[in-house]
Design an enzyme around this catalytic site. Structure first.
Site, mmCIF file in Angstrom:
data_model
loop_
_atom_site.group_PDB
_atom_site.id
_atom_site.type_symbol
_atom_site.label_atom_id
_atom_site.label_comp_id
_atom_site.label_asym_id
_atom_site.label_seq_id
_atom_site.Cartn_x
_atom_site.Cartn_y
_atom_site.Cartn_z
ATOM 1 N N GLU A 55 -53.725 58.163 -2.963
ATOM 2 C CA GLU A 55 -53.049 59.153 -3.797
ATOM 3 C C GLU A 55 -53.835 60.462 -3.680
ATOM 4 O OE1 GLU A 55 -52.349 57.973 -7.816
ATOM 5 O OE2 GLU A 55 -50.956 56.381 -7.264
ATOM 6 N N ASP A 66 -54.222 64.185 -17.332
ATOM 7 C CA ASP A 66 -55.546 63.865 -16.807
ATOM 8 C C ASP A 66 -56.654 64.247 -17.777
ATOM 9 O OD1 ASP A 66 -54.757 62.903 -14.165
ATOM 10 O OD2 ASP A 66 -54.027 64.943 -13.872
ATOM 11 N N TYR A 181 -45.803 52.974 -11.068
ATOM 12 C CA TYR A 181 -47.155 53.284 -11.542
ATOM 13 C C TYR A 181 -47.177 53.011 -13.043
ATOM 14 C CZ TYR A 181 -51.504 56.075 -11.959
ATOM 15 O OH TYR A 181 -52.790 56.502 -12.194
#
Length: 273
Positions: A55, A66, A181
């Site tokens: 990734e 994040d 995911y």
């Protein structure tokens, strides 16, 4: 149930792993971090260490999903001038000597919208990209983008979370390919995961799709990777991977990356019967 219907590097990778009873290692790195000339050497080092899919993060100024570690890597890459075109050039360079390892771009909508979805998809295909994760493209608004991506040989990959309802899961499955995911944490990257909860959620996802399921957020070492891989098809490692790259001289980052992934691979091989 919905699965990727086309032949792709991602589909081939997961099929090969499944046939041998092995699980995928999917490290995340930020393009241009910790140095502009290190991205491609790090990518090759990851593969040498046992990574199955890479990734590759597209730097963005506000990576909302994040934690501070990945945010910092984004800021450093942006300060060095890394944008989408540079990211694609890294992929193109990597493809000169590796035409096997799937590469998934991970980032946010703004850089794609700046290029235009169709222009982005065409450029990504030409560079050798296999899939794309756009964190802030919700599935209910992604039919058009997912179609454009698949027209250009790109698997559109979406995130699901512990709070995702069955309706949301089905929306994602309706547009996704490549893999799912699954975000193991309620929050940002870098937290601590609950393996028992992950196991239950992955089992539930398997009842609704035959797409491979990768789990990310909170995987930090061989022990956590092995615990998660007992239930998932892939372990996705982001925050800890970025930390490894930063834990010493930048020019030695590829060697550290290889060693770290080798440790994860060794742990996962214990699951192979």
């Amino acid at each position: 149930m919905k699965a990727s219907s086309k032949s792709s590097r991602l589909a081939g990778c997961f099929a090969s792993l499944k046939a041998t009873g092995r699980k995928a290692i999917v490290p995340y790195i930020t393009s241009g971090h910790p140095g502009l000339e290190l991205t491609v050497p790090i990518m090759h080092a990851l593969v040498a260490g046992g990574a199955d899919v890479i990734e590759l993060g597209v730097p963005f100024s506000d990576p909302m999903a994040d934690g501070p570690t990945i945010q910092r890597s984004n800021e450093q890459a942006l300060a060095a001038g890394v944008g989408m075109r540079k990211v694609l050039s890294y992929v193109q360079e990597f493809r000169q000597t590796d035409d096997r390892t799937p590469i998934v771009l991970m980032g946010y909508a703004n850089p794609i919208e700046a290029m235009g979805a169709r222009a982005f998809a065409a450029a990504a295909q030409q560079a050798g990209v296999d899939g794309v994760i756009v964190v802030d493209y919700p599935p209910e608004e992604s039919q058009l983008f997912a179609g454009v991506a698949r027209e250009h040989g790109l698997d559109p990959i979406f995130l699901l979370a512990p709070t995702s309802t069955d309706a949301r899961i089905d929306q994602v499955i309706s547009v996704a390919s490549g893999y799912i995911y699954y975000v193991s944490l309620r929050g940002i990257t870098g937290g601590t995961l609950d393996v028992a909860e992950v196991a239950g959620k992955v089992k539930h996802l398997r009842s609704r799709t035959d797409l491979p399921i990768g789990v990310g957020f909170g995987i930090r070492d061989g022990a956590t990777a092995k615990a998660v891989a007992e239930h998932a098809d892939a372990v996705i490692i982001g925050t800890r991977m970025i930390q490894v790259l930063e834990e010493g001289p930048a020019d030695q980052a590829p060697a550290r990356a290889r060693e770290f992934v080798q440790g994860i691979r060794s742990a996962l091989e214990e699951l192979v019967s």
